[in-house]
Design an enzyme around this catalytic site. Structure first.
Site, PDB file in Angstrom:
ATOM      1  N   GLN A   9       0.829  -1.204   0.000  1.00 42.65           N
ATOM      2  CA  GLN A   9       0.000   0.000   0.000  1.00 42.65           C
ATOM      3  C   GLN A   9       0.866   1.258   0.000  1.00 42.65           C
ATOM      4  OE1 GLN A   9      -3.207  -0.811   2.589  1.00 42.65           O
ATOM      5  NE2 GLN A   9      -4.201   1.144   2.317  1.00 42.65           N
ATOM      6  N   SER A  87       4.527  -5.789   3.206  1.00 40.30           N
ATOM      7  CA  SER A  87       3.167  -5.796   3.765  1.00 40.30           C
ATOM      8  C   SER A  87       2.206  -6.532   2.834  1.00 40.30           C
ATOM      9  CB  SER A  87       2.724  -4.357   4.058  1.00 40.30           C
ATOM     10  OG  SER A  87       1.527  -4.351   4.803  1.00 40.30           O
ATOM     11  N   LEU A  88       1.270  -5.834   2.200  1.00 38.14           N
ATOM     12  CA  LEU A  88       0.343  -6.479   1.261  1.00 38.14           C
ATOM     13  C   LEU A  88       1.094  -7.275   0.183  1.00 38.14           C
ATOM     14  CD1 LEU A  88      -0.985  -5.778  -1.854  1.00 38.14           C
ATOM     15  CD2 LEU A  88      -2.392  -6.933  -0.156  1.00 38.14           C
ATOM     16  N   ARG A 112      -8.734  -9.005   4.110  1.00 36.91           N
ATOM     17  CA  ARG A 112      -7.738  -8.223   4.849  1.00 36.91           C
ATOM     18  C   ARG A 112      -7.972  -6.727   4.670  1.00 36.91           C
ATOM     19  NH1 ARG A 112      -2.383  -5.993   3.835  1.00 36.91           N
ATOM     20  NH2 ARG A 112      -0.823  -6.570   5.392  1.00 36.91           N
ATOM     21  N   HIS A 193       0.071  -1.962  11.144  1.00 35.19           N
ATOM     22  CA  HIS A 193       1.267  -2.580  11.728  1.00 35.19           C
ATOM     23  C   HIS A 193       1.559  -2.025  13.122  1.00 35.19           C
ATOM     24  CE1 HIS A 193       1.990  -4.661   8.003  1.00 35.19           C
ATOM     25  NE2 HIS A 193       1.880  -3.532   7.346  1.00 35.19           N
ATOM     26  N   GLN A 241       1.414 -10.383  10.947  1.00 31.32           N
ATOM     27  CA  GLN A 241       1.856  -9.273  10.089  1.00 31.32           C
ATOM     28  C   GLN A 241       0.999  -8.020  10.284  1.00 31.32           C
ATOM     29  OE1 GLN A 241       0.676  -8.744   6.157  1.00 31.32           O
ATOM     30  NE2 GLN A 241       2.698  -8.998   5.266  1.00 31.32           N
TER      31      GLN A 241
END
Length: 289
Positions: A9, A87-88, A112, A193, A241
């Site tokens: 992202q 991340s993603l 998610r 996060h 995560q």
């Protein structure tokens, strides 16, 4: 050796994906069916201004990253030696490694994105110029321990995450420090996060209970551990995560420690390519025994 890296992202941009949707018509149609809207229209035209909203951003990036990977494999006929995603982007790394197919990965990413979009009132900001210890010390000194360190992007580029009011309060403090080159608030709706994503994490864990994963056939470097995934930990890694920092610096340093390594960013933008260069310059390989 070759590592493919996939962005997360923040890399989204109107027009991303270009001709990929027409090149991979069947997968594009599959994505439309799962999502309930046209992924091609969202990425290329974004008529309703949704591309920057988490529940749309994450599926859009997953699809563009996935199609970019398939196109690269088709062009070169070569699979990478390692994969990693920010991340993603880690979902694309798992897809590339055979952990799930395109459709199942998109179903996970859709869920998610929906759960993470519910986390409102949070904020994130990139602090450029300080290392991890300096930021942690500043947060302690100024009673901002309600803020978490969220992304270790490079040795001197670290993202903090917390309630928006706290991030706003931190801005003049960090900007007043002579070592700080930039303090950049990020365009996110939530404190990703960080501890503030705990409810999203728990709901995602419940959703993942019914999901099975296939055997990984390429080593996937985990955001949580900055080491290759263990097959038995796929589910737990994806759950952790959500609240855990993205250990990007250490992930790249670990890969560099393995020997001569090329990195190729697939998807949209070149953010990760820039970070890899900074990590090489500022830190170099880990001394892994």
């Amino acid at each position: 050796m070759l590592t493919y890296i996939f962005p997360g992202q923040g890399s989204q941009a109107k027009g991303m994906g270009g001709g990929l949707f027409d090149e991979f018509k069947e997968l594009t149609a599959q994505a439309d069916e799962i999502l309930g809207y046209s992924i091609k229209e969202l990425c290329l035209e974004d008529p309703n201004g949704n591309l920057s909203q988490t529940q749309y951003t994450q599926p859009a990036l997953y699809v563009v990253n996935a199609l970019s990977y398939l196109k690269r494999i088709k062009e070169t006929g070569r699979k990478p030696d390692f994969v990693a995603g920010h991340s993603l982007g880690e979902y694309n790394a798992i897809l590339a490694a055979g952990g799930f197919d395109f459709a199942r990965g998109l179903i996970l990413v859709k869920k998610r994105g929906e759960l993470m979009s519910l986390a409102t009132g949070g904020g994130m900001a990139a602090v450029i110029g300080l290392n991890e210890q300096q930021i942690a010390a500043a947060l302690q000194r100024y009673n901002l321990e309600s803020i978490d360190l969220a992304n270790y992007n490079s040795p001197a580029q670290i993202v903090i995450s917390g309630l928006k009011t706290d991030i706003d309060a931190a801005k003049p403090i960090f900007e007043g420090m002579k070592e700080v080159q930039l303090f950049v608030p990020l365009k996110t709706s939530g404190a990703f996060h960080s501890r503030y994503m705990e409810s999203s994490k728990q709901e995602f864990a419940a959703f993942l209970q019914a999901i099975t994963f296939s055997e990984l056939n390429i080593p996937v470097i985990s955001n949580v551990h900055a080491r290759p995934y263990r097959q038995t930990e796929i589910k737990q890694n994806l759950v952790d995560q959500i609240t855990h920092p993205v250990n990007w610096t250490e992930s790249i340093r670990y890969l560099l420690s393995l020997g001569e390594m090329e990195f190729e960013e697939l998807g949209t933008g070149r953010v990760l390519t820039g970070l890899v260069q900074r990590i090489k310059r500022e830190a170099g390989p880990l001394a892994v025994r």
